[in-house]
Design a protein around this motif. Structure first.
Motif, PDB file in Angstrom:
ATOM      1  N   UNK A 269       3.684  42.547 -60.314  1.00 37.05           N
ATOM      2  CA  UNK A 269       4.130  41.863 -61.469  1.00 37.05           C
ATOM      3  C   UNK A 269       3.049  41.340 -62.463  1.00 37.05           C
ATOM      4  N   UNK A 270       1.820  41.054 -61.889  1.00 32.38           N
ATOM      5  CA  UNK A 270       0.572  40.852 -62.996  1.00 32.38           C
ATOM      6  C   UNK A 270       0.414  42.079 -63.634  1.00 32.38           C
ATOM      7  N   UNK A 271       0.513  43.007 -63.222  1.00 32.19           N
ATOM      8  CA  UNK A 271      -0.176  44.317 -63.693  1.00 32.19           C
ATOM      9  C   UNK A 271       1.045  44.796 -64.830  1.00 32.19           C
ATOM     10  N   UNK A 272       2.422  44.382 -64.506  1.00 34.57           N
ATOM     11  CA  UNK A 272       3.430  44.972 -65.635  1.00 34.57           C
ATOM     12  C   UNK A 272       3.014  43.865 -66.776  1.00 34.57           C
ATOM     13  N   UNK A 295      -3.821  52.480 -69.995  1.00 35.59           N
ATOM     14  CA  UNK A 295      -3.549  53.557 -69.011  1.00 35.59           C
ATOM     15  C   UNK A 295      -4.055  52.692 -67.531  1.00 35.59           C
ATOM     16  N   UNK A 296      -4.948  52.008 -67.616  1.00 39.37           N
ATOM     17  CA  UNK A 296      -5.368  51.317 -66.340  1.00 39.37           C
ATOM     18  C   UNK A 296      -4.238  50.583 -65.759  1.00 39.37           C
ATOM     19  N   UNK A 297      -3.590  49.730 -66.431  1.00 45.83           N
ATOM     20  CA  UNK A 297      -2.416  49.146 -66.003  1.00 45.83           C
ATOM     21  C   UNK A 297      -1.212  49.873 -65.520  1.00 45.83           C
ATOM     22  N   UNK A 298      -1.185  50.946 -66.239  1.00 42.00           N
ATOM     23  CA  UNK A 298       0.180  51.947 -65.874  1.00 42.00           C
ATOM     24  C   UNK A 298      -0.239  52.540 -64.530  1.00 42.00           C
ATOM     25  N   UNK A 299      -1.441  53.111 -64.497  1.00 38.89           N
ATOM     26  CA  UNK A 299      -1.871  53.720 -63.208  1.00 38.89           C
ATOM     27  C   UNK A 299      -2.004  52.771 -62.071  1.00 38.89           C
ATOM     28  N   UNK A 300      -2.284  51.347 -62.313  1.00 39.23           N
ATOM     29  CA  UNK A 300      -2.390  50.385 -61.343  1.00 39.23           C
ATOM     30  C   UNK A 300      -0.806  50.222 -60.784  1.00 39.23           C
ATOM     31  N   UNK A 301       0.110  50.272 -61.758  1.00 43.55           N
ATOM     32  CA  UNK A 301       1.389  50.077 -61.217  1.00 43.55           C
ATOM     33  C   UNK A 301       2.056  51.287 -60.507  1.00 43.55           C
ATOM     34  N   UNK A 302       1.413  52.183 -60.519  1.00 40.06           N
ATOM     35  CA  UNK A 302       1.919  53.535 -59.698  1.00 40.06           C
ATOM     36  C   UNK A 302       1.249  53.757 -58.499  1.00 40.06           C
ATOM     37  N   UNK A 303       0.177  52.777 -58.395  1.00 41.05           N
ATOM     38  CA  UNK A 303      -0.672  53.182 -57.140  1.00 41.05           C
ATOM     39  C   UNK A 303      -0.718  51.864 -55.998  1.00 41.05           C
TER      40      UNK A 303
END
Length: 323
Positions: A269-272, A295-303
């Protein structure tokens, strides 16, 4: 004394440095070791993904250091462990390549360690290059402090804690992984760095394990080191940040699936939210820094919800940087 002089068969301290092909960082670090260290020591430099030219240059310019080639993808823990397993000193001094001494840091930490009966690990305090205080001890980290950090309302150097900003030699809870002195036998007993963590929070994990086993960590506030941390925004963050987030969730969930699920949902939720904010900022101003944030936040969501290890996550996004 030169670095090749030994006490008996072994040096007093083994200095372990990991450098990722960055001579701009490494040269001031090694020069300051040579200038300010008088106890017998060996210097083990993990030459991580070095170019052939840079490796030849550092070997020529620093013949007193031992360079351990690391040509595969490895994290901070794994790279340090490559050198730590070869350490011959009574003590190990783990040191980031982006640090520089302006005083005999290692000599003074050894003196402070040996006059503090219950000391197991000891660190200096650190300053940014511009003179601002960076770290003077670290408090205990918990799920609650992590929760506050995700909302960017927690700074470990600004909280009320007996573990920070003490005078002289004082007890702390968490060591700073960028610079600390520890007896080699104790480090080996603790299992070196935990390689589940590719890039953070290996130092907090080591500190937590040491505290739980009854070992005490100290800081000498009269010993200072310069640490040039966080000075550069690069696309490497798009690989290290998701690996770090995955490692942090593993650490705080303590191998409990339900706990990981709860923490993971919050992190998602926070990263979104930060992805939306960063995307809007990028639309308003298409800078490289804003693009990296997205890109950091997008990759965080995927990880977050994945079975991949922290190393596998890094490799995935690092490969994209090489294209």
């Amino acid at each position: 004394m030169s670095s090749i002089q030994r006490t008996g068969n072994n040096p007093t301290v083994s200095i372990v440095i990991v450098c990722m092909n960055n001579l701009k960082n490494l040269y001031p670090c090694l020069n300051s070791i040579k200038q300010y260290t008088t106890v017998s020591y060996e210097t083990l430099v993990v030459a991580y993904l070095f170019s052939k030219e840079n490796l030849e240059q550092v070997k020529r310019d620093f013949p007193w250091a031992t360079f351990i080639e690391s040509d595969e993808i490895r994290g901070f823990s794994e790279n340090n462990n490559l050198a730590l397993s070869q350490a011959k000193g009574k003590y190990c001094f783990v040191l980031n390549d982006d640090t520089e001494m302006k005083m005999p840091v290692i000599d003074r930490l050894i003196i402070s360690f040996e006059k503090t009966p219950d000391c197991s690990i000891i660190s200096p305090i650190s300053y940014f290059p511009d003179g601002r205080l960076q770290s003077c001890g670290r408090p205990k980290h918990t799920v609650w402090t992590w929760f506050l950090r995700t909302m960017r309302i927690y700074n470990e150097q600004e909280v009320k804690s007996p573990y920070i900003h003490g005078k002289g030699i004082f007890q702390t809870y968490n060591l700073v992984g960028a610079f600390f002195l520890i007896p080699t036998d104790l480090f080996k007993e603790l299992g070196w760095f935990d390689e589940r963590y590719f890039f953070c929070p290996e130092d907090i994990a080591l500190s937590t394990k040491a505290n739980r086993l009854g070992y005490k960590l100290y800081v000498d506030s009269e010993v200072e080191i310069i640490h040039n941390e966080g000075g550069t925004w690069s696309r490497m963050l798009t690989a290290t940040q998701p690996a770090s987030l995955r490692g942090t969730l593993i650490f705080y969930s303590e191998n409990k699936m339900r706990k990981y699920l709860i923490l993971g949902i919050w992190a998602w939720i926070i990263n979104l939210i930060w992805l939306i904010v960063s995307s809007f900022a990028f639309l308003m101003r298409a800078s490289e820094k804003n693009k990296i944030r997205v890109l950091c936040k997008y990759h965080n969501l995927q990880s977050i919800f994945t079975h991949k290890s922290t190393k596998e996550i890094f490799i995935r996004y690092y490969a994209k940087l090489k294209k």
